[in-house]
Motif scaffolding. Structure first.
Motif, PDB file in Angstrom:
ATOM      1  N   ILE A 260      -0.353  11.506  -1.271  1.00 34.12           N
ATOM      2  CA  ILE A 260      -0.034  12.949  -0.774  1.00 34.12           C
ATOM      3  C   ILE A 260      -1.185  13.785  -1.735  1.00 34.12           C
ATOM      4  N   ASN A 261      -1.461  13.561  -2.956  1.00 35.39           N
ATOM      5  CA  ASN A 261      -2.254  14.470  -3.470  1.00 35.39           C
ATOM      6  C   ASN A 261      -3.222  14.278  -4.643  1.00 35.39           C
ATOM      7  N   ARG A 262      -3.697  14.352  -5.597  1.00 34.35           N
ATOM      8  CA  ARG A 262      -4.671  14.212  -6.378  1.00 34.35           C
ATOM      9  C   ARG A 262      -4.452  14.831  -7.734  1.00 34.35           C
ATOM     10  N   MET A 263      -4.167  14.812  -8.717  1.00 32.24           N
ATOM     11  CA  MET A 263      -3.905  15.987  -9.848  1.00 32.24           C
ATOM     12  C   MET A 263      -4.540  15.310 -11.547  1.00 32.24           C
ATOM     13  N   GLY A 264      -5.868  14.854 -12.177  1.00 31.06           N
ATOM     14  CA  GLY A 264      -6.754  14.299 -12.733  1.00 31.06           C
ATOM     15  C   GLY A 264      -6.406  12.443 -12.853  1.00 31.06           C
ATOM     16  N   ASP A 265      -5.606  12.403 -13.860  1.00 28.06           N
ATOM     17  CA  ASP A 265      -5.595  10.936 -13.989  1.00 28.06           C
ATOM     18  C   ASP A 265      -3.833  10.982 -13.242  1.00 28.06           C
ATOM     19  N   GLU A 266      -3.929  11.270 -12.369  1.00 24.06           N
ATOM     20  CA  GLU A 266      -2.033  10.911 -11.965  1.00 24.06           C
ATOM     21  C   GLU A 266      -2.771  11.494 -10.060  1.00 24.06           C
ATOM     22  N   ILE A 267      -1.662  10.256  -9.824  1.00 19.52           N
ATOM     23  CA  ILE A 267      -1.893  10.622  -8.774  1.00 19.52           C
ATOM     24  C   ILE A 267      -0.385  10.477  -7.857  1.00 19.52           C
ATOM     25  N   GLN A 268       0.398  11.253  -6.639  1.00 18.60           N
ATOM     26  CA  GLN A 268       1.407  11.595  -5.997  1.00 18.60           C
ATOM     27  C   GLN A 268       1.717  10.654  -4.485  1.00 18.60           C
ATOM     28  N   VAL A 269       2.174   9.824  -4.575  1.00 22.76           N
ATOM     29  CA  VAL A 269       2.213   8.667  -3.544  1.00 22.76           C
ATOM     30  C   VAL A 269       3.505   8.125  -2.608  1.00 22.76           C
ATOM     31  N   LEU A 270       3.407   8.177  -1.455  1.00 20.19           N
ATOM     32  CA  LEU A 270       5.245   8.178  -1.037  1.00 20.19           C
ATOM     33  C   LEU A 270       5.153   6.671  -1.278  1.00 20.19           C
ATOM     34  N   HIS A 271       6.550   6.240  -1.958  1.00 19.47           N
ATOM     35  CA  HIS A 271       7.155   4.667  -2.527  1.00 19.47           C
ATOM     36  C   HIS A 271       6.883   4.089  -0.898  1.00 19.47           C
ATOM     37  N   PRO A 272       6.771   2.645  -0.979  1.00 18.28           N
ATOM     38  CA  PRO A 272       6.293   2.218   0.323  1.00 18.28           C
ATOM     39  C   PRO A 272       7.262   1.752   1.284  1.00 18.28           C
ATOM     40  N   GLU A 273       8.924   1.645   0.520  1.00 16.75           N
ATOM     41  CA  GLU A 273       9.963   1.060   0.792  1.00 16.75           C
ATOM     42  C   GLU A 273      10.772   2.469   0.809  1.00 16.75           C
TER      43      GLU A 273
ATOM     44  N   GLU B  89       1.055  -1.074  -0.154  1.00 14.19           N
ATOM     45  CA  GLU B  89      -0.165  -0.421   0.301  1.00 14.19           C
ATOM     46  C   GLU B  89       0.868   1.428  -0.203  1.00 14.19           C
ATOM     47  N   ALA B  90       0.037   2.169  -0.581  1.00 16.11           N
ATOM     48  CA  ALA B  90       1.411   3.658  -1.314  1.00 16.11           C
ATOM     49  C   ALA B  90       0.849   4.398   0.206  1.00 16.11           C
ATOM     50  N   THR B  91       1.053   5.119   0.538  1.00 12.63           N
ATOM     51  CA  THR B  91       0.176   6.024   1.238  1.00 12.63           C
ATOM     52  C   THR B  91      -0.253   7.398   0.130  1.00 12.63           C
TER      53      THR B  91
ATOM     54  N   LEU C 156       7.440   2.128 -10.203  1.00 15.64           N
ATOM     55  CA  LEU C 156       6.122   1.223  -9.626  1.00 15.64           C
ATOM     56  C   LEU C 156       4.616   1.698 -10.451  1.00 15.64           C
ATOM     57  N   TYR C 157       3.801   0.615 -10.237  1.00 12.42           N
ATOM     58  CA  TYR C 157       2.670   0.686 -10.912  1.00 12.42           C
ATOM     59  C   TYR C 157       1.507   1.239  -9.695  1.00 12.42           C
ATOM     60  N   VAL C 158      -0.027   1.327 -10.599  1.00  4.29           N
ATOM     61  CA  VAL C 158      -0.643   0.786  -9.570  1.00  4.29           C
ATOM     62  C   VAL C 158      -1.665  -0.026 -10.409  1.00  4.29           C
ATOM     63  N   VAL C 159      -2.396  -0.513  -8.956  1.00  2.51           N
ATOM     64  CA  VAL C 159      -3.234  -1.958  -8.891  1.00  2.51           C
ATOM     65  C   VAL C 159      -4.506  -1.953  -8.503  1.00  2.51           C
ATOM     66  N   PRO C 160      -5.982  -1.146  -9.561  1.00  8.47           N
ATOM     67  CA  PRO C 160      -6.596  -0.583  -9.303  1.00  8.47           C
ATOM     68  C   PRO C 160      -8.205  -1.659  -8.885  1.00  8.47           C
TER      69      PRO C 160
ATOM     70  N   SER D 297       9.872   7.833  -1.285  1.00  8.10           N
ATOM     71  CA  SER D 297      10.247   8.775  -2.089  1.00  8.10           C
ATOM     72  C   SER D 297       8.897   9.437  -2.413  1.00  8.10           C
ATOM     73  N   THR D 298       8.426  10.724  -3.173  1.00 10.63           N
ATOM     74  CA  THR D 298       7.106  10.973  -3.916  1.00 10.63           C
ATOM     75  C   THR D 298       7.803  10.178  -5.283  1.00 10.63           C
ATOM     76  N   VAL D 299       6.412   9.862  -5.951  1.00  9.00           N
ATOM     77  CA  VAL D 299       6.620   9.162  -6.534  1.00  9.00           C
ATOM     78  C   VAL D 299       5.204   9.286  -7.743  1.00  9.00           C
ATOM     79  N   ASP D 300       5.182   9.958  -8.647  1.00  7.75           N
ATOM     80  CA  ASP D 300       3.928  10.591  -9.575  1.00  7.75           C
ATOM     81  C   ASP D 300       3.264   9.219 -10.097  1.00  7.75           C
ATOM     82  N   LEU D 301       2.090   8.806 -10.125  1.00  6.95           N
ATOM     83  CA  LEU D 301       1.629   7.385 -10.801  1.00  6.95           C
ATOM     84  C   LEU D 301       0.071   7.963 -11.681  1.00  6.95           C
ATOM     85  N   ARG D 302      -0.189   7.099 -13.123  1.00 10.59           N
ATOM     86  CA  ARG D 302      -1.094   7.060 -13.956  1.00 10.59           C
ATOM     87  C   ARG D 302      -2.194   6.400 -13.023  1.00 10.59           C
TER      88      ARG D 302
END
Length: 342
Positions: free
Chosen positions: A297-310, A293-295, A338-342, A313-318
């Motif tokens: 921290i921000n949402r921007m349209g079709d992207e989100i910003q998460v904290l890498h679980p390991e 699970e990644a927390t 890192l990839y989101v698993v919706p 670091s800040t990672v932008d994900l589609r």
């Protein structure tokens, strides 16, 4: 116009040359045997009526046994009855039946009584079950070395529920026993047809591989060969929610059925079907229970910003279009990405 040979009165209808009053005079319209034996299975508590074993409470079973034994003489139709039951002890009941009868349009009443005796017995189903009778073995295995406790409980619950549904209309169907064995579980079943239907159900639900093998165990009294059948159901390593590799693409397995499955490509979020024949080609990459699970921290349209679980670091994900990310999302690492698993 008829006349009664006994009293000489004119009457519109006669029975055996008698008017209805003379015909009824002193005549018993209904009868019951001295006693009625009611068999009850000491194992399941069901009662025997003819060739059927049925679930009833004691009071209802006693009344039904007495009512079934009630007989009426010729030309008498019993329209309705009322009963009085006296319990002498847990195994003896005195039942009085008051009958409301119809004789050629005339109403009459009559009384009869009997003793219902409760006899302990064992029904055929329980006799077989207690005697460890079985005709088929359902072997549940998996592609990996061991069947996980979670998957074992899930499949056995499905088996038990299916047997319960089928046994509701067929008392001869039951589970004799279940045995934990190396690599899975064996379920001993009372019927070959039950084993076949359960194997098919598990195969359709998990898209599992099935095999059937007979074993000669003897002969019947008329010389016919007797067989027991073993149904092997080999569950795949992957299950709904896991990340799998399909045609070289990393996907989330979203559905499994008897006709195949569906996968969601984690690179472009396009969903596609997988034929049943191609399901064995799927390779497990990450089980759903092992996804991190990644927390968010921000949402921007079709992207989100998460904290890498390991490494945090800040990672932008589609994310898929319209995806409503919660405070955290499931993620998987593929080739250090890192990839989101919706």
């Amino acid at each position: 116009m008829n006349f009664c040979v006994k009293c000489g009165c004119d009457c519109e209808e006669s029975l055996d040359g008698l008017c209805i009053d003379c015909w009824l005079d002193g005549r018993k319209l209904t009868s019951l045997p001295h006693h009625v034996d009611l068999k009850v299975c000491t194992n399941c508590g069901e009662f025997n009526f003819g060739d059927r074993w049925v679930k009833r409470d004691m009071a209802t079973a006693v009344q039904d046994a007495a009512a079934d034994a009630l007989c009426a003489i010729r030309d008498v139709q019993v329209e309705s009855i009322s009963m009085d039951v006296d319990c002498q002890d847990p195994y003896v009941y005195v039942v009085n039946i008051h009958s409301y009868c119809n004789i050629m349009g005339y109403e009459a009443e009559d009384d009869a009584s009997t003793i219902v005796r409760i006899k302990n017995n064992v029904c055929r189903r329980c006799s077989r079950q207690l005697g460890s009778y079985y005709e088929a073995i359902l072997q549940i295995r998996t592609g990996s070395k061991d069947l996980s406790p979670e998957l074992r409980e899930e499949t056995l619950a499905m088996v038990e529920n299916s047997v319960a549904r089928q046994a509701a209309t067929n008392r001869s169907l039951f589970i004799t026993k279940m045995e934990l064995v190396t690599g899975g579980v064996d379920v001993y079943l009372s019927s070959m047809s039950l084993g076949k239907s359960l194997a098919r159900e598990l195969s359709d639900h998990y898209c599992a591989e099935t095999k059937e093998s007979p074993k000669l165990v003897g002969q019947t009294t008329d010389g016919q060969d007797m067989y027991r059948l073993t149904y092997l159901v080999r569950l795949p390593d992957y299950h709904v929610g896991d990340v799998v590799v399909s045609e070289g693409r990393y996907c989330k397995l979203t559905r499994v059925s008897g006709s195949g499955g569906r996968v969601l490509d984690l690179m472009n979020f396009r969903e596609r079907a997988v034929r049943r024949a191609d399901m064995p080609d799927l390779k497990l990459f990450e089980k759903a229970s092992d996804l991190k699970e990644a927390t968010v921290i921000n949402r921007m349209g079709d992207e989100i910003q998460v904290l890498h679980p390991e490494n945090y670091s800040t990672v932008d994900l589609r994310v898929p279009e319209g995806y409503d990310a919660a405070d955290s999302v499931k993620v998987v690492t593929i080739d250090d990405v890192l990839y989101v698993v919706p």
